[in-house]
Design a protein around this motif. Structure first.
Motif, PDB file in Angstrom:
ATOM      1  N   ARG A  67       5.271  -8.755 -12.884  1.00 30.72           N
ATOM      2  CA  ARG A  67       5.241  -7.486 -13.476  1.00 30.72           C
ATOM      3  C   ARG A  67       5.169  -6.611 -12.766  1.00 30.72           C
ATOM      4  N   ALA A  68       4.826  -6.866 -11.487  1.00 33.76           N
ATOM      5  CA  ALA A  68       4.987  -6.042  -9.690  1.00 33.76           C
ATOM      6  C   ALA A  68       6.579  -5.803  -9.746  1.00 33.76           C
ATOM      7  N   ARG A  69       6.752  -6.987  -9.614  1.00 30.90           N
ATOM      8  CA  ARG A  69       8.763  -7.512  -8.730  1.00 30.90           C
ATOM      9  C   ARG A  69       8.992  -6.678  -9.558  1.00 30.90           C
ATOM     10  N   THR A  70       9.577  -6.443 -11.066  1.00 29.81           N
ATOM     11  CA  THR A  70      10.046  -5.954 -12.084  1.00 29.81           C
ATOM     12  C   THR A  70      10.194  -4.308 -12.185  1.00 29.81           C
ATOM     13  N   LEU A  71       8.897  -3.927 -11.797  1.00 31.48           N
ATOM     14  CA  LEU A  71       8.524  -2.724 -11.548  1.00 31.48           C
ATOM     15  C   LEU A  71       9.095  -2.122  -9.980  1.00 31.48           C
ATOM     16  N   VAL A  72       9.040  -3.041  -8.956  1.00 31.25           N
ATOM     17  CA  VAL A  72       9.291  -2.278  -7.570  1.00 31.25           C
ATOM     18  C   VAL A  72      10.700  -2.498  -7.722  1.00 31.25           C
ATOM     19  N   ASN A  73      11.635  -3.589  -8.260  1.00 29.69           N
ATOM     20  CA  ASN A  73      12.838  -3.859  -8.707  1.00 29.69           C
ATOM     21  C   ASN A  73      13.633  -2.408  -9.181  1.00 29.69           C
ATOM     22  N   GLN A  74      12.904  -1.451 -10.258  1.00 32.99           N
ATOM     23  CA  GLN A  74      13.012  -1.157 -10.289  1.00 32.99           C
ATOM     24  C   GLN A  74      13.644   0.081  -9.704  1.00 32.99           C
ATOM     25  N   ILE A  75      12.961   0.750  -8.836  1.00 29.30           N
ATOM     26  CA  ILE A  75      12.397   1.566  -7.437  1.00 29.30           C
ATOM     27  C   ILE A  75      14.369   1.161  -6.806  1.00 29.30           C
ATOM     28  N   ILE A 133       4.946   4.274 -10.400  1.00 30.23           N
ATOM     29  CA  ILE A 133       5.901   3.461 -10.683  1.00 30.23           C
ATOM     30  C   ILE A 133       4.977   2.225  -9.986  1.00 30.23           C
ATOM     31  N   LEU A 134       5.424   3.096  -8.331  1.00 28.62           N
ATOM     32  CA  LEU A 134       4.700   2.387  -7.568  1.00 28.62           C
ATOM     33  C   LEU A 134       3.835   1.664  -7.319  1.00 28.62           C
ATOM     34  N   MET A 135       2.381   2.691  -8.072  1.00 33.53           N
ATOM     35  CA  MET A 135       1.134   2.704  -7.521  1.00 33.53           C
ATOM     36  C   MET A 135       0.900   2.033  -9.414  1.00 33.53           C
ATOM     37  N   ALA A 136       1.619   1.337  -9.989  1.00 35.28           N
ATOM     38  CA  ALA A 136       1.074   0.856 -10.955  1.00 35.28           C
ATOM     39  C   ALA A 136       1.528  -0.801 -10.907  1.00 35.28           C
ATOM     40  N   ALA A 137       1.869  -1.203  -9.556  1.00 36.43           N
ATOM     41  CA  ALA A 137       3.100  -2.358  -9.170  1.00 36.43           C
ATOM     42  C   ALA A 137       1.908  -2.287  -8.041  1.00 36.43           C
ATOM     43  N   GLU A 138       1.535  -1.544  -7.509  1.00 33.34           N
ATOM     44  CA  GLU A 138       0.368  -1.972  -6.563  1.00 33.34           C
ATOM     45  C   GLU A 138      -0.945  -2.781  -7.483  1.00 33.34           C
ATOM     46  N   CYS A 139      -1.301  -2.468  -8.954  1.00 31.45           N
ATOM     47  CA  CYS A 139      -1.990  -2.151  -9.502  1.00 31.45           C
ATOM     48  C   CYS A 139      -1.907  -3.881  -9.942  1.00 31.45           C
ATOM     49  N   GLU A 140      -1.184  -3.809 -10.697  1.00 29.78           N
ATOM     50  CA  GLU A 140      -0.583  -5.330 -11.029  1.00 29.78           C
ATOM     51  C   GLU A 140      -0.441  -6.374 -10.308  1.00 29.78           C
ATOM     52  N   ILE A 141      -0.002  -6.065  -8.997  1.00 30.28           N
ATOM     53  CA  ILE A 141      -0.432  -7.237  -7.720  1.00 30.28           C
ATOM     54  C   ILE A 141      -1.996  -7.426  -7.223  1.00 30.28           C
ATOM     55  N   GLU A 142      -2.597  -6.791  -7.277  1.00 27.40           N
ATOM     56  CA  GLU A 142      -3.939  -6.844  -7.040  1.00 27.40           C
ATOM     57  C   GLU A 142      -5.004  -7.745  -8.583  1.00 27.40           C
ATOM     58  N   LEU A 143      -4.560  -7.375  -9.247  1.00 24.55           N
ATOM     59  CA  LEU A 143      -4.737  -7.832 -10.608  1.00 24.55           C
ATOM     60  C   LEU A 143      -4.116  -9.367 -10.439  1.00 24.55           C
ATOM     61  N   ALA A 163       5.573  -5.752   0.094  1.00 23.76           N
ATOM     62  CA  ALA A 163       6.489  -5.518  -0.507  1.00 23.76           C
ATOM     63  C   ALA A 163       6.114  -3.736  -0.932  1.00 23.76           C
ATOM     64  N   VAL A 164       5.435  -4.311  -1.575  1.00 24.95           N
ATOM     65  CA  VAL A 164       4.706  -2.605  -2.821  1.00 24.95           C
ATOM     66  C   VAL A 164       4.744  -1.794  -1.655  1.00 24.95           C
ATOM     67  N   ARG A 165       3.840  -2.115  -0.911  1.00 25.68           N
ATOM     68  CA  ARG A 165       4.055  -1.312   0.468  1.00 25.68           C
ATOM     69  C   ARG A 165       4.547  -0.520   1.259  1.00 25.68           C
ATOM     70  N   PHE A 166       5.772  -1.751   1.286  1.00 24.40           N
ATOM     71  CA  PHE A 166       6.392  -0.800   2.456  1.00 24.40           C
ATOM     72  C   PHE A 166       7.740   0.464   1.383  1.00 24.40           C
ATOM     73  N   GLU A 167       7.946  -0.901   0.584  1.00 21.61           N
ATOM     74  CA  GLU A 167       8.736  -0.112  -0.616  1.00 21.61           C
ATOM     75  C   GLU A 167       8.011   1.470  -0.742  1.00 21.61           C
ATOM     76  N   ARG A 168       6.614   1.865  -0.892  1.00 16.40           N
ATOM     77  CA  ARG A 168       5.862   3.092  -1.490  1.00 16.40           C
ATOM     78  C   ARG A 168       6.508   3.884   0.314  1.00 16.40           C
ATOM     79  N   ARG A 169       7.190   3.531   1.368  1.00 11.61           N
ATOM     80  CA  ARG A 169       6.915   3.963   2.627  1.00 11.61           C
ATOM     81  C   ARG A 169       8.376   4.685   2.575  1.00 11.61           C
ATOM     82  N   LEU A 170       9.070   3.808   2.206  1.00  8.79           N
ATOM     83  CA  LEU A 170       9.873   3.534   2.071  1.00  8.79           C
ATOM     84  C   LEU A 170      11.106   4.851   0.563  1.00  8.79           C
ATOM     85  N   GLU A 171      10.340   4.507  -0.539  1.00  7.13           N
ATOM     86  CA  GLU A 171      10.057   5.444  -1.440  1.00  7.13           C
ATOM     87  C   GLU A 171      10.001   7.543  -1.231  1.00  7.13           C
ATOM     88  N   LEU A 172       8.741   7.132  -0.532  1.00  7.10           N
ATOM     89  CA  LEU A 172       8.188   8.341  -0.335  1.00  7.10           C
ATOM     90  C   LEU A 172       8.613   8.796   0.900  1.00  7.10           C
TER      91      LEU A 172
END
Length: 566
Positions: free
Chosen positions: A445-453, A430-440, A491-500
């Motif tokens: 959509r990225a915010r929705t994915l991060v908020n799921q986590i 999910i967080l890798m998908a959020a990364e892709c959405e941000i780079e695109l 935000a998504v990079r920080f979330e990856r650190r916290l979650e994983l």
């Protein structure tokens, strides 16, 4: 089911003539001829032997730390998330890895190389045997043959990807490479296209459901997640996102408890994708257990009693701070007025339970004054080998409750458990998908994915003190907006650190994001204020990968070249 690893212990001695590839192989313990294995049973046995390398272990228990599927040595200890821990003189070569001063004679890189090339060779042996069967007697049905190819090539892609991330420049051999050619194969070829080809084949030929219902088997969803990950490393965001969306379809991570990912009684759940399966053998021994993480056991008077490695950093713990809005400090201000537990306080330490923390902190880190699994309150230095060296914190994700030692730990070795290791889990996807959405630039959509986590994390029960009150002012909120692409990226990079955190991803993430030098040198300045061993670290471009083991260069008679900078 942990059947795969148990079977692997029976078959790990299997090795074909190709095992004489000098620079790639360990010495075989035993050897059967190709004729003896050229049947359906022999092919399936070779495949199980190939699976057997998933736990980073060829045989025995001690010594395979660097090849652990969790990648704690290269993926976390080399980052700003974890210290080697223990004391300076224990496993001293690891000190060079986290200080970015590693050399080519280090035993850890030699272990990483040997173990995962052993995995490659077992995959190749399986594919050769299968090809011989399909060209002749066809004991294996066409349908099963396609599945075996998919499993073996998926495994081979995984082993090569692990090698590529650590060493970058590696030799590529497949089932069509002769023994003599293998000896002279240079390491000047980009192996990523071959990894991609294996994963694409696996997607097309593996079923979505586990073969024989065995949880450790490869399937098409794993292959999709893995190929998406490889594409992400190549910055092929659209291609990666398509695969991630297929893996995520129909899955609600909010309903999947975070803590189940690290619970030996709740393995093989809906979040598990690529998993290294572990088991305690029926005789109480642990060579099919989580041998790679055994050093991370707590020290001293703890119920585990060994071994004191793999301690979370002070910087990581402070990254779990949140503001009054329940959001992390993306600007790095979590380092201001840092929480340092009992450093310098001694017996006078009192836990400050008013601090605002993300609840995932105390499911990731053990800290003084907070309940730790069913062990009781973490007492501080009594469970730490050398706090002045490794810091005041201990890890948690690799530990099991002491009430489960009898069935899920090796006899007399409570640091050696049957806990599985998640190599890829749904939150990661999910967080890798959020990364892709941000780079695109699809920020909503990225915010929705991060908020799921983050929503899932908000469901965690508070950890308690000895007095029964919450050990922190736990708070976590969703992002109301991603105002810019740069903000969303942080935000998504920080979330990856916290979650994983402490799951083997951090160093590799920093490298692929291109921020390893700035991040790790800033970490050194912060951490070095409290622990002298981490002060004034210098990270150079060649530290993004490890040196080729000198023993492999020597065996290759000059066909392998050392990585630049070593």
């Amino acid at each position: 089911m942990k059947k795969l690893n148990i079977l692997a212990s029976i078959i790990t001695f299997i090795c074909l003539a190709s095992c004489s590839k000098d620079f790639l192989m360990l010495n075989p313990q035993g050897q059967l001829s190709a004729d003896q294995l050229a049947n359906a049973e022999g092919i399936e046995g070779n495949l199980i032997a190939a699976y057997g390398i998933m736990n980073g272990n060829v045989n025995g228990t001690w010594g395979n730390y660097a090849s652990a599927p969790s990648q704690w040595v290269f993926g976390e200890m080399a980052s700003d998330n974890a210290h080697k821990g223990t004391e300076p003189t224990d496993q001293p070569n690891m000190n060079n890895i986290e200080a970015y001063t590693n050399i080519s004679t280090d035993d850890n890189i030699a272990t990483m190389w040997r173990v995962y090339y052993e995995g490659v060779l077992r995959c190749n042996s399986t594919l050769r045997l299968l090809a011989a069967d399909q060209a002749g007697p066809k004991e294996v049905t066409a349908e099963r043959a396609s599945q075996i190819q998919g499993e073996a090539r998926m495994l081979r892609a995984h082993y090569y990807f692990y090698l590529w991330r650590v060493f970058r420049n590696i030799p590529y051999v497949d089932e069509n490479t002769s023994t003599e050619d293998a000896k002279i194969t240079p390491n000047n070829t980009d192996v990523v296209p071959m990894i991609i080809a294996d994963l694409e084949f696996a997607i097309e030929n593996l079923p979505a459901d586990k073969i024989n219902g065995e949880a450790g088997r490869m399937d098409s969803n794993i292959a999709k997640a893995y190929l998406g990950k490889v594409f992400l490393y190549q910055k092929q965001y659209s291609e990666a996102l398509t695969l991630f969306n297929e893996v995520m379809a129909g899955k609600d991570i909010v309903s999947m408890p975070f803590e189940n990912n690290f619970d030996v009684l709740n393995e093989d759940g809906p979040e598990a994708l690529l998993v290294s399966k572990h088991a305690i053998n029926s005789n109480g021994s642990g060579d099919n257990a989580n041998v790679g993480d055994m050093l991370s056991g707590l020290y001293g008077t703890s119920p585990v009693g060994c071994c004191g490695f793999y301690q979370p950093t002070i910087e990581l713990v402070n990254a779990f701070k949140v503001g009054a809005d329940g959001l992390p400090f993306l600007d790095g201000s979590y380092k201001t007025n840092p929480y340092i537990s009992d450093i310098g306080a001694g017996a006078n330490y009192i836990l400050d339970s008013t601090l605002h923390f993300d609840p995932r902190l105390d499911y990731t880190v053990g800290r003084r004054g907070v309940m730790y699994l069913d062990y009781g309150v973490m007492p501080g230095n009594d469970w730490i080998r050398d706090a002045a060296y490794g810091g005041p914190f201990v890890g948690m994700k690799t530990m099991i409750p002491q009430g489960l030692f009898g069935a899920h730990a090796a006899a007399g070795e409570n640091y050696l458990t049957g806990l599985d290791v998640n190599i890829i889990r749904l939150a990661d996807v999910i967080l890798m998908a959020a990364e892709c959405e941000i780079e695109l630039n699809n920020l909503e959509r990225a915010r929705t994915l991060v908020n799921q986590i983050r929503t899932r994390a908000s469901n965690l029960a508070p950890k308690l003190t000895a007095y029964g009150n919450p050990a922190a002012n736990y708070s976590i909120s969703n992002y109301a907006t991603f105002p810019s692409q740069e903000y969303a990226r942080n935000a998504v990079r920080f979330e990856r650190r916290l979650e994983l955190a402490m799951e083997g991803h951090r160093f590799y993430d920093l490298v692929r994001w291109g921020i390893a030098k700035t991040t790790l040198e800033a970490y050194s300045q912060f951490e070095g204020q409290y622990l002298d061993s981490y002060d004034d670290l210098i990270f150079n471009s060649h530290n993004e990968y490890q040196p080729i083991p000198q023993e492999e260069i020597d065996k290759s008679n000059g066909f392998l070249e050392q990585n630049t900078g070593y």
